[in-house]
Write a protein that holds these residues in place. Sequence first.
Motif, PDB file in Angstrom:
ATOM      1  N   SER A   1     -30.173-131.171 -56.008  1.00 12.96           N
ATOM      2  CA  SER A   1     -31.216-130.669 -56.899  1.00 12.96           C
ATOM      3  C   SER A   1     -30.682-129.653 -57.892  1.00 12.96           C
ATOM      4  CB  SER A   1     -32.334-130.040 -56.070  1.00 12.96           C
ATOM      5  OG  SER A   1     -31.796-128.964 -55.333  1.00 12.96           O
ATOM      6  N   SER A   2     -29.554-128.984 -57.622  1.00 12.11           N
ATOM      7  CA  SER A   2     -29.107-127.928 -58.518  1.00 12.11           C
ATOM      8  C   SER A   2     -28.163-128.535 -59.553  1.00 12.11           C
ATOM      9  CB  SER A   2     -28.388-126.829 -57.727  1.00 12.11           C
ATOM     10  OG  SER A   2     -27.256-127.365 -57.108  1.00 12.11           O
ATOM     11  N   THR A   3     -28.739-129.015 -60.650  1.00 14.70           N
ATOM     12  CA  THR A   3     -27.913-129.513 -61.745  1.00 14.70           C
ATOM     13  C   THR A   3     -28.211-128.668 -62.967  1.00 14.70           C
ATOM     14  OG1 THR A   3     -29.625-131.130 -62.135  1.00 14.70           O
ATOM     15  CG2 THR A   3     -27.660-131.898 -61.024  1.00 14.70           C
TER      16      THR A   3
ATOM     17  N   PHE B   1     -28.657-127.999 -66.874  1.00 13.80           N
ATOM     18  CA  PHE B   1     -28.981-128.709 -68.102  1.00 13.80           C
ATOM     19  C   PHE B   1     -29.478-127.683 -69.101  1.00 13.80           C
ATOM     20  CE2 PHE B   1     -33.597-128.595 -68.296  1.00 13.80           C
ATOM     21  CZ  PHE B   1     -33.944-128.283 -67.006  1.00 13.80           C
ATOM     22  N   HIS B   2     -29.438-128.072 -70.331  1.00 17.40           N
ATOM     23  CA  HIS B   2     -30.036-127.215 -71.347  1.00 17.40           C
ATOM     24  C   HIS B   2     -30.627-128.098 -72.433  1.00 17.40           C
ATOM     25  CE1 HIS B   2     -26.144-127.891 -73.367  1.00 17.40           C
ATOM     26  NE2 HIS B   2     -26.809-127.690 -74.474  1.00 17.40           N
ATOM     27  N   THR B   3     -31.632-127.612 -73.056  1.00 21.32           N
ATOM     28  CA  THR B   3     -32.276-128.361 -74.133  1.00 21.32           C
ATOM     29  C   THR B   3     -32.055-127.611 -75.430  1.00 21.32           C
ATOM     30  OG1 THR B   3     -34.350-127.208 -73.811  1.00 21.32           O
ATOM     31  CG2 THR B   3     -34.064-129.251 -72.624  1.00 21.32           C
ATOM     32  N   ALA B   4     -31.834-128.357 -76.465  1.00 18.24           N
ATOM     33  CA  ALA B   4     -31.649-127.744 -77.782  1.00 18.24           C
ATOM     34  C   ALA B   4     -32.546-128.471 -78.768  1.00 18.24           C
ATOM     35  CB  ALA B   4     -30.197-127.828 -78.228  1.00 18.24           C
ATOM     36  N   THR B   5     -32.882-127.804 -79.838  1.00 20.52           N
ATOM     37  CA  THR B   5     -33.774-128.425 -80.813  1.00 20.52           C
ATOM     38  C   THR B   5     -33.011-128.747 -82.081  1.00 20.52           C
ATOM     39  OG1 THR B   5     -34.385-126.212 -81.437  1.00 20.52           O
ATOM     40  CG2 THR B   5     -35.904-127.390 -80.034  1.00 20.52           C
TER      41      THR B   5
ATOM     42  N   GLN C   1     -31.937-122.537 -61.205  1.00 24.24           N
ATOM     43  CA  GLN C   1     -31.971-123.946 -60.761  1.00 24.24           C
ATOM     44  C   GLN C   1     -32.635-124.063 -59.405  1.00 24.24           C
ATOM     45  OE1 GLN C   1     -27.865-124.802 -60.866  1.00 24.24           O
ATOM     46  NE2 GLN C   1     -27.761-124.674 -63.084  1.00 24.24           N
TER      47      GLN C   1
ATOM     48  N   HIS D   1     -35.509-126.018 -58.882  1.00 22.86           N
ATOM     49  CA  HIS D   1     -36.080-127.342 -58.673  1.00 22.86           C
ATOM     50  C   HIS D   1     -35.157-128.382 -59.261  1.00 22.86           C
ATOM     51  CE1 HIS D   1     -39.706-125.263 -57.636  1.00 22.86           C
ATOM     52  NE2 HIS D   1     -39.784-124.706 -58.804  1.00 22.86           N
ATOM     53  N   SER D   2     -35.518-129.656 -59.088  1.00 18.95           N
ATOM     54  CA  SER D   2     -34.720-130.734 -59.661  1.00 18.95           C
ATOM     55  C   SER D   2     -34.986-130.810 -61.162  1.00 18.95           C
ATOM     56  CB  SER D   2     -35.103-132.049 -58.997  1.00 18.95           C
ATOM     57  OG  SER D   2     -36.467-132.319 -59.246  1.00 18.95           O
ATOM     58  N   PRO D   3     -34.026-131.378 -61.930  1.00 19.93           N
ATOM     59  CA  PRO D   3     -34.225-131.452 -63.394  1.00 19.93           C
ATOM     60  C   PRO D   3     -35.473-132.211 -63.796  1.00 19.93           C
ATOM     61  CG  PRO D   3     -31.967-131.929 -62.834  1.00 19.93           C
ATOM     62  CD  PRO D   3     -32.699-131.802 -61.546  1.00 19.93           C
TER      63      PRO D   3
ATOM     64  N   PHE E   1     -38.304-129.925 -63.877  1.00 18.12           N
ATOM     65  CA  PHE E   1     -38.206-129.046 -65.028  1.00 18.12           C
ATOM     66  C   PHE E   1     -38.572-129.773 -66.311  1.00 18.12           C
ATOM     67  CE2 PHE E   1     -37.271-125.070 -63.610  1.00 18.12           C
ATOM     68  CZ  PHE E   1     -36.180-124.990 -62.770  1.00 18.12           C
ATOM     69  N   TYR E   2     -38.145-131.045 -66.426  1.00 20.63           N
ATOM     70  CA  TYR E   2     -38.485-131.784 -67.642  1.00 20.63           C
ATOM     71  C   TYR E   2     -39.991-131.916 -67.775  1.00 20.63           C
ATOM     72  CZ  TYR E   2     -33.634-133.206 -68.310  1.00 20.63           C
ATOM     73  OH  TYR E   2     -32.285-133.206 -68.523  1.00 20.63           O
TER      74      TYR E   2
ATOM     75  N   ILE F   1     -41.392-128.581 -68.844  1.00 17.30           N
ATOM     76  CA  ILE F   1     -41.069-128.292 -70.243  1.00 17.30           C
ATOM     77  C   ILE F   1     -41.982-129.076 -71.168  1.00 17.30           C
ATOM     78  CG2 ILE F   1     -39.294-128.575 -72.020  1.00 17.30           C
ATOM     79  CD1 ILE F   1     -37.245-128.027 -69.797  1.00 17.30           C
TER      80      ILE F   1
ATOM     81  N   GLU G   1     -44.777-127.476 -73.640  1.00 20.45           N
ATOM     82  CA  GLU G   1     -44.646-127.705 -75.093  1.00 20.45           C
ATOM     83  C   GLU G   1     -45.918-128.306 -75.669  1.00 20.45           C
ATOM     84  OE1 GLU G   1     -41.398-130.076 -76.333  1.00 20.45           O
ATOM     85  OE2 GLU G   1     -39.944-128.489 -76.062  1.00 20.45           O
TER      86      GLU G   1
ATOM     87  N   LYS H   1     -41.411-125.518 -79.581  1.00 19.55           N
ATOM     88  CA  LYS H   1     -40.226-126.089 -78.942  1.00 19.55           C
ATOM     89  C   LYS H   1     -39.694-125.119 -77.919  1.00 19.55           C
ATOM     90  CE  LYS H   1     -39.127-128.529 -83.038  1.00 19.55           C
ATOM     91  NZ  LYS H   1     -38.256-128.705 -84.141  1.00 19.55           N
ATOM     92  N   LEU H   2     -39.255-125.674 -76.820  1.00 18.94           N
ATOM     93  CA  LEU H   2     -38.691-124.866 -75.750  1.00 18.94           C
ATOM     94  C   LEU H   2     -37.185-125.068 -75.728  1.00 18.94           C
ATOM     95  CD1 LEU H   2     -41.380-124.016 -74.530  1.00 18.94           C
ATOM     96  CD2 LEU H   2     -40.622-124.908 -72.386  1.00 18.94           C
ATOM     97  N   GLU H   3     -36.440-123.984 -75.719  1.00 23.16           N
ATOM     98  CA  GLU H   3     -34.990-124.102 -75.574  1.00 23.16           C
ATOM     99  C   GLU H   3     -34.627-123.487 -74.237  1.00 23.16           C
ATOM    100  OE1 GLU H   3     -32.727-122.741 -78.850  1.00 23.16           O
ATOM    101  OE2 GLU H   3     -33.781-124.002 -80.286  1.00 23.16           O
ATOM    102  N   ILE H   4     -34.147-124.345 -73.357  1.00 23.91           N
ATOM    103  CA  ILE H   4     -33.951-123.920 -71.966  1.00 23.91           C
ATOM    104  C   ILE H   4     -32.475-123.969 -71.638  1.00 23.91           C
ATOM    105  CG2 ILE H   4     -34.553-124.481 -69.582  1.00 23.91           C
ATOM    106  CD1 ILE H   4     -36.954-123.731 -71.060  1.00 23.91           C
ATOM    107  N   GLN H   5     -32.025-122.976 -70.887  1.00 24.15           N
ATOM    108  CA  GLN H   5     -30.689-123.033 -70.287  1.00 24.15           C
ATOM    109  C   GLN H   5     -30.850-122.661 -68.832  1.00 24.15           C
ATOM    110  OE1 GLN H   5     -27.979-120.567 -72.664  1.00 24.15           O
ATOM    111  NE2 GLN H   5     -26.745-122.396 -72.725  1.00 24.15           N
ATOM    112  N   THR H   6     -30.104-123.334 -67.983  1.00 25.36           N
ATOM    113  CA  THR H   6     -30.278-123.055 -66.558  1.00 25.36           C
ATOM    114  C   THR H   6     -29.064-122.319 -66.013  1.00 25.36           C
ATOM    115  OG1 THR H   6     -29.425-125.239 -66.121  1.00 25.36           O
ATOM    116  CG2 THR H   6     -31.789-125.000 -66.097  1.00 25.36           C
TER     117      THR H   6
ATOM    118  N   GLN I   1     -27.355-120.522 -62.201  1.00 25.42           N
ATOM    119  CA  GLN I   1     -27.410-120.519 -60.740  1.00 25.42           C
ATOM    120  C   GLN I   1     -28.180-119.313 -60.243  1.00 25.42           C
ATOM    121  OE1 GLN I   1     -26.369-122.341 -58.189  1.00 25.42           O
ATOM    122  NE2 GLN I   1     -25.354-123.986 -59.283  1.00 25.42           N
TER     123      GLN I   1
END
Lengths: 185, 171
Positions: A30-32, A34-38, B129, B131-133, B136-137, B140, B144, B156-161, B163
């Motif tokens: 579960s700990s992966t 990721f990041h989202t960018a616009t 981190q 929960h699972s991605p 999170f998706y 998000i 949004e 728009k959401l800009e997310i970085q995860t 540990q």
Amino acid sequence: MMPLSQGPRLGACSGHRKCNTTSSHFPLTSSTSFHTATVFSSVASSIQVTEEPDTLFQKVSIIVKGHDRAVLDSYELFATMAAKELSITISKVYEPPRDVERLTLLKSVHIFKKHRVQYEMRTHYRCIELSHLTGCTAQVYLEYIQRNLPEGVAMEVTKTAIEKVPDHILEPTWKDHPIDDKPSQ
Amino acid sequence: MAVSLGSTGSVRLLSALARSGSLCSSPGVRGLHVTAVCCKNRAARTQVGKGDKPLTYEQALPPHYIGHRKGWLSQHTGNLKGEEGAAERTVEDTFIRRFMFGTFHGCLANEIVIKRRGNVLVVCALLLQKHSPQKFYFLIGYSESLLSYFYKCPVKLEIQTLQDKVVYKYI
């Protein structure tokens, strides 16, 4: 003078895509990370050819205001580079003195009049003056500049246009209608 | 607590007398230093503890370092000279912060940064981190779309995860 500042406005947004990148080393855990960018992408407008003559601007003055001087420095560098690429004559780039708005408020909710707290809001300015450009060039340049305006920065544009002198004032009126001077008594 | 001896004026007089008294070493007058309730600033400052409380960089620096060692958490043009709409932006920001705090409960690593560029509201967040991605998706996308319907502008959401939370110091 058109002030341009941010705020929610009704209107169609330009097409934007969001790119998600997921990098997972172990797909089952579960700990992966990721990041989202616009990504802001816009639809290219078609070129229009018209017969009427283009407006000429003697001076286009762009004043940018912001809270952070470093942001304005980098934006000035970006704007001057863009103007040089488009071969626009930059007549002056200067920094007007900053404005500080100070508030002195009571520190406590109820009493303690002698104890106050002071806040201040600093507004830094930067002015870029461009001279002798056509309407199309100004439109393209300003659109490029405004699309890349950083957040928290406002811009004011002042355009000084050149117009042809109207025909009825080209010649002085006393040449066509000579006035008979009567000697004053 | 409040000064029990009376107004601060009398306290200052007493301590001044005490100081002058100590120079000429006369007995019977002892210095008493009390501060009124409001003398020290406590806004956005974590009070010193035993050394086991972890603080992020944002929490560790007091607010007079904004602009010098800290950045701005909410960036808009409402507070510039000659611009309007500061109060509306602040209300929107408060709502967005509470909304994000509730939607990603326990997953936020640091404060949320809100930026406004043109019409677009960009919300930048650092998540843990937990929960699972896929979860999170969904969260998000949900936030949004809900926020964009609420504020009538693209959000728009800009997310970085991460540990774990990044600790700057322990207080």
